[in-house]
Design an enzyme around this catalytic site. Structure first.
Site, short mmCIF file in Angstrom:
data_model
loop_
_atom_site.label_atom_id
_atom_site.label_comp_id
_atom_site.label_asym_id
_atom_site.label_seq_id
_atom_site.Cartn_x
_atom_site.Cartn_y
_atom_site.Cartn_z
N HIS A 92 0.84 -1.20 0.00
CA HIS A 92 0.00 0.00 0.00
C HIS A 92 0.88 1.26 0.00
O HIS A 92 2.10 1.18 0.10
CB HIS A 92 -0.99 0.01 1.18
CG HIS A 92 -0.40 0.44 2.49
ND1 HIS A 92 -1.15 0.97 3.51
CD2 HIS A 92 0.88 0.43 2.95
CE1 HIS A 92 -0.38 1.25 4.54
NE2 HIS A 92 0.84 0.93 4.24
N CYS A 123 5.02 4.94 5.51
CA CYS A 123 3.90 4.38 4.75
C CYS A 123 3.58 5.21 3.52
O CYS A 123 2.68 4.86 2.75
CB CYS A 123 2.67 4.20 5.64
SG CYS A 123 2.74 2.67 6.60
N HIS A 162 5.25 -0.20 -0.50
CA HIS A 162 5.92 -1.09 0.46
C HIS A 162 4.86 -2.06 0.94
O HIS A 162 3.67 -1.85 0.72
CB HIS A 162 6.49 -0.30 1.65
CG HIS A 162 5.42 0.33 2.47
ND1 HIS A 162 4.78 1.47 2.08
CD2 HIS A 162 4.82 -0.08 3.61
CE1 HIS A 162 3.84 1.76 2.96
NE2 HIS A 162 3.83 0.83 3.90
N HIS A 219 3.17 -4.96 3.99
CA HIS A 219 3.04 -5.37 5.39
C HIS A 219 2.58 -6.82 5.41
O HIS A 219 1.87 -7.27 4.51
CB HIS A 219 1.98 -4.54 6.13
CG HIS A 219 2.35 -3.10 6.29
ND1 HIS A 219 3.17 -2.65 7.30
CD2 HIS A 219 2.01 -2.00 5.58
CE1 HIS A 219 3.31 -1.34 7.20
NE2 HIS A 219 2.62 -0.91 6.16
N ASP A 240 -4.64 -10.71 -0.74
CA ASP A 240 -3.33 -11.32 -0.48
C ASP A 240 -2.41 -11.17 -1.69
O ASP A 240 -2.80 -11.49 -2.82
CB ASP A 240 -3.53 -12.79 -0.13
CG ASP A 240 -2.25 -13.45 0.35
OD1 ASP A 240 -1.45 -12.78 1.05
OD2 ASP A 240 -2.03 -14.63 0.04
N HIS A 241 -1.21 -10.67 -1.44
CA HIS A 241 -0.21 -10.41 -2.49
C HIS A 241 -0.68 -9.40 -3.53
O HIS A 241 -0.31 -9.47 -4.69
CB HIS A 241 0.25 -11.71 -3.16
CG HIS A 241 1.14 -12.53 -2.28
ND1 HIS A 241 0.67 -13.24 -1.20
CD2 HIS A 241 2.48 -12.71 -2.28
CE1 HIS A 241 1.68 -13.84 -0.59
NE2 HIS A 241 2.79 -13.52 -1.23
N GLU A 279 -1.31 -4.41 11.52
CA GLU A 279 -0.48 -4.00 10.39
C GLU A 279 0.98 -4.36 10.67
O GLU A 279 1.77 -4.63 9.77
CB GLU A 279 -0.60 -2.49 10.16
CG GLU A 279 0.07 -2.02 8.89
CD GLU A 279 0.12 -0.51 8.81
OE1 GLU A 279 -0.60 0.05 7.96
OE2 GLU A 279 0.87 0.09 9.58
#
Ligand code: NI
Length: 136
Positions: free
Chosen positions: A14, A33, A39, A41, A79-80, A126
């Site tokens: 994100h 962030c 980047h 998490h 996811d991913h 997170e």
């Protein structure tokens, strides 16, 4: 009333930023962030439901069924993935953990209501030290 929690995990990218701010100003407000090149998490998602134990089964809810709903409605979509760009329920929202928790609640609640229980809490970690809880 009894509560039960299912944990699922996902990894996602994100960026927190306002498009009309400079990279410097975004960095000042949103910190790491706001890295312009994204980047990721490793998120932990805890879904807590509440209700009464079914005397026939001894269960509040079948956790396999709950897990299947969470995976189909949330995990497979996020996811991913890049939360800002690819996740339908996060479009046009700041990709914060707060907004993510609210959006996950809104996605899951109608399906959980069809089971013998109610959604109680969406908790999103997170990072190890930062998490959000949403109670609707
Ligand atoms: Ni971040």
């Amino acid at each position: 009333m009894i509560y039960i929690t299912r944990r699922e995990r996902f990894n996602a990218a994100h960026r927190l930023f306002k498009p009309n701010f400079s990279d410097e100003k975004n960095m000042e407000i949103f910190g790491k962030c706001s890295n312009p090149n994204w980047h990721g998490h490793n998120y932990d998602l805890f879904i807590t439901v509440k209700g009464e134990v079914n005397p026939e089964t001894g269960f509040l809810v079948n956790l396999k069924t709950l897990s299947k709903i969470i995976r189909e409605k949330i995990i497979e979509k996020i996811d991913h993935k890049n939360i800002n760009l690819e996740v339908d329920f996060m479009q046009n929202k700041m990709a914060s953990t707060e907004n993510l928790s609210i959006a996950i609640w809104n996605e899951l609640e109608p399906y959980i209501n069809k089971l013998n229980c109610k959604l109680h809490c969406v908790k999103v970690y997170e990072s190890e030290n930062n998490f959000v809880e949403y109670f609707g």
